[in-house]
Design a protein around this motif. Structure first.
Motif, PDB file in Angstrom:
ATOM      1  N   ARG A 185      -0.314   1.250   7.122  1.00 58.68           N
ATOM      2  CA  ARG A 185      -1.302   2.218   7.583  1.00 58.68           C
ATOM      3  C   ARG A 185      -1.935   1.771   8.899  1.00 58.68           C
ATOM      4  N   ARG A 244       4.180   2.043   3.256  1.00 54.53           N
ATOM      5  CA  ARG A 244       4.188   2.040   4.716  1.00 54.53           C
ATOM      6  C   ARG A 244       2.920   1.380   5.231  1.00 54.53           C
ATOM      7  N   ASP A 299      -0.460   1.575   2.717  1.00 52.74           N
ATOM      8  CA  ASP A 299      -0.966   2.855   2.227  1.00 52.74           C
ATOM      9  C   ASP A 299      -1.034   2.941   0.707  1.00 52.74           C
ATOM     10  N   ARG A 300      -0.688   1.843   0.001  1.00 58.25           N
ATOM     11  CA  ARG A 300      -0.706   1.876  -1.462  1.00 58.25           C
ATOM     12  C   ARG A 300      -0.761   0.439  -1.984  1.00 58.25           C
ATOM     13  N   GLY A 317       1.364  10.664   2.577  1.00 57.14           N
ATOM     14  CA  GLY A 317       1.406   9.734   1.459  1.00 57.14           C
ATOM     15  C   GLY A 317       1.475  10.463   0.139  1.00 57.14           C
ATOM     16  N   GLU A 335       4.550   6.989  11.367  1.00 55.83           N
ATOM     17  CA  GLU A 335       3.244   6.438  11.726  1.00 55.83           C
ATOM     18  C   GLU A 335       2.750   7.050  13.035  1.00 55.83           C
ATOM     19  N   LYS A 357      -4.144  -3.978  -0.983  1.00 58.41           N
ATOM     20  CA  LYS A 357      -3.509  -3.275   0.132  1.00 58.41           C
ATOM     21  C   LYS A 357      -3.570  -4.039   1.450  1.00 58.41           C
TER      22      LYS A 357
END
Length: 547
Positions: free
Chosen positions: A237, A235, A260-261, A226, A157, A292
């Motif tokens: 974001r 993870r 992130d997803r 990603g 990150e 998300k």
């Protein structure tokens, strides 16, 4: 610059320039060939091994004394064009009258070429570092795009390399990533060491011209962070408020975490517990805003320190839609109106001392414990990370000093060995302050000697004199230098004096410096007296952190 023990059994034929040429003879630069993954070929000028940046400075000096002097570049047939081009440019810019390039090998085999001197110390936050890596043997690479995606999917990150270059060698695919600052470079090394498809090879600091050579290796571009959702765990974001933020409005209604997803939104995940966890609003709990984004309604007070974490202490509440748990993550902040003591809680722990120091060689194999000291009291946890044969053999449980500012790891070391480990990683942040603020991951390397320290009759390691820099003496010496004491202004290490001016030159009217000036004028405090004062200060000086 970190040293790396090269692999392979191939014989490396290197070229060495002739001894200094007589006056009037052409300058002779030699470019050898290094078959290892290091992309910069070795260079000599008149028999002296130099970095590209040292070469440029030396050429400027020599050709200023004899403008228009002819030059010849003798390059190994296998030498990479990137280094040759930079040598050619340096000669032309320095004012050589003419440059001749010859590609020819010699029978000279350099068995033990002296390494060029390390680049001068500078601003570590701005220095460029090269991280060299390669696919793991189990990663069956069919094209370079696969390697790009593998590298990009697990970037730490807040870390994005300046560039990524890939090339295919006789040994296979080699990757080169450039990071700005040692902290970012350490994070990438840790990421690669924990990677399931890639493995780190070495970490090197780059000069300006060496950076240009790396930039010219290929046209490969860095992929977006990603990868496919099934290839890696989710993870965080972003987290709002941001980690370390101050002056947060106490009227803030909720903390939000964005992944992130897509995530598993069927449950009701909860944050970790702790005395600084923001109180939830009455009748409200954490909920998913979308696939998300997770929201935690809060009731904040002015002038307070808060911290909230997820998936800590072994919990796996936050998972991707495929069921993969996210690594532990946290944010911490202070609301408007916080006093200085509260704001100090926001500070990330810093490493004050490592024993042995990172990058050290010649470490006694009889050393029985690794030790790391921090800038502030820490939580009782720890995270010494490493798994392969380069991780020290642990001989006992880690132990903390009474003030929890120093942690020791009992170990058993082997002679003549290269050790690599890290303090914290992306998924394990056991080293954190007493307020829960994690240490940024730090890469730790050292090499032992081929001998073991003798043991005394009781079996204890023989005590030896320890020689190192005492930060108290260094700090007080700098203060009295800034105060004008002539005995502290006679340094001969130009780079060190330059660094002092860069960091502290604008502090000559600081209260501490003005006090030192008065102590000299009115009480004759000078010469050895400041050092005598320094060694009587508390060794940790924890109360100075953040002031």
């Amino acid at each position: 610059m970190e040293r790396w023990m090269r692999h392979g059994c191939c014989v490396c034929l290197w070229l060495l320039a002739a001894l200094s040429a007589p006056a009037g003879e052409p300058l002779r630069a030699v470019v050898g060939h290094d078959p290892s993954p290091w992309p910069i070929e070795p260079v000599w000028l008149e028999g002296q091994r130099l970095t590209l940046d040292q070469l440029e400075r030396e050429l400027m000096r020599l050709l200023a004394e004899e403008p228009g002097r002819e030059a010849v570049i003798l390059a190994d047939p296998a030498a990479d064009h990137g280094t040759i081009d930079k040598v050619m440019e340096s000669l032309q810019l320095a004012g050589a009258g003419g440059v001749t390039l010859r590609r020819e090998a010699t029978a000279l085999e350099l068995q033990a070429a002296p390494e060029p001197a390390a680049p001068p110390p500078g601003d570590e936050a701005e220095a460029a570092y090269l991280i060299t890596f390669t696919p793991q043997p189990t990663f069956r690479v069919q094209n370079l795009e696969q390697v790009e995606r593998a590298f990009g999917k697990e970037l730490p990150e807040g870390v994005r390399p300046e560039l990524l270059r890939l090339r295919t060698t006789e040994e296979g695919v080699v990757g080169y990533a450039v990071a700005r600052g040692r902290a970012a470079a350490d994070k990438l090394m840790i990421m690669l060491r924990d990677h399931d498809q890639l493995a780190p090879l070495r970490l090197d600091r780059l000069g300006a011209l060496e950076l240009e050579v790396v930039k010219g290796l290929s046209e490969s571009t860095l992929p977006e962070a990603g990868g496919p959702a099934e290839a890696a765990p989710p993870r965080v974001r972003s987290m709002a408020p941001r980690a370390g933020e101050r002056e947060v409005d106490p009227a803030l209604e909720a903390i939000e975490i964005v992944f992130d997803r897509p995530m598993d939104t069927s449950g009701a995940p909860m944050p970790g517990e702790g005395r600084d966890l923001p109180a939830a609003r009455e009748g409200a709990g954490g909920s998913w805003v979308d696939e998300k984004t997770w929201r935690w309604p809060v009731r904040l007070e002015a002038g307070r320190f808060y911290r909230i974490g997820i998936n800590e202490d072994g919990r796996e509440d936050f998972k991707s839609a495929e069921g993969l748990p996210a690594p532990a993550a946290s944010t911490w902040f202070a609301t408007a109106g916080a006093d200085a003591a509260t704001l100090r809680r926001l500070l990330k722990p810093q490493i004050r001392r490592m024993t042995p120091p990172s990058g050290a060689g010649g470490v006694e194999a009889g050393l029985t414990a690794l030790s790391v000291s921090f800038s502030q009291p820490m939580d009782a946890g720890h995270a010494f990370i490493g798994e392969d044969e380069h991780f020290p053999t642990i001989s006992g449980e880690p132990r903390w000093s009474e003030d929890r500012m120093t942690c020791e790891l009992p170990v058993r070391l082997e002679p003549d060995w290269d050790y690599r480990l890290s303090l914290n990683s992306q998924g394990d942040r056991g080293f954190k302050s007493e307020h829960g603020v994690p240490l940024d991951p730090v890469f730790w390397t050292f090499q032992t000697t081929g001998t073991v320290t003798r043991l005394d009759a009781s079996g204890e390691t023989e005590r030896r004199l320890r020689i190192e820099v005492d930060p108290r003496v260094e700090l007080i010496s700098i203060i009295f230098r800034l105060a004008g004491n002539h005995e502290y202004n006679q340094g001969v290490l130009e780079d060190y004096q330059t660094a002092i001016e860069r960091w502290f030159g604008g502090r000559r009217q600081h209260d501490a410096v003005r006090l030192a000036r008065r102590l000299r004028q009115h009480y004759g405090v000078s010469y050895d007296a400041p050092a005598g004062l320094a060694i009587r200060l508390p060794e940790t000086m924890a109360e100075l952190v953040g002031e």
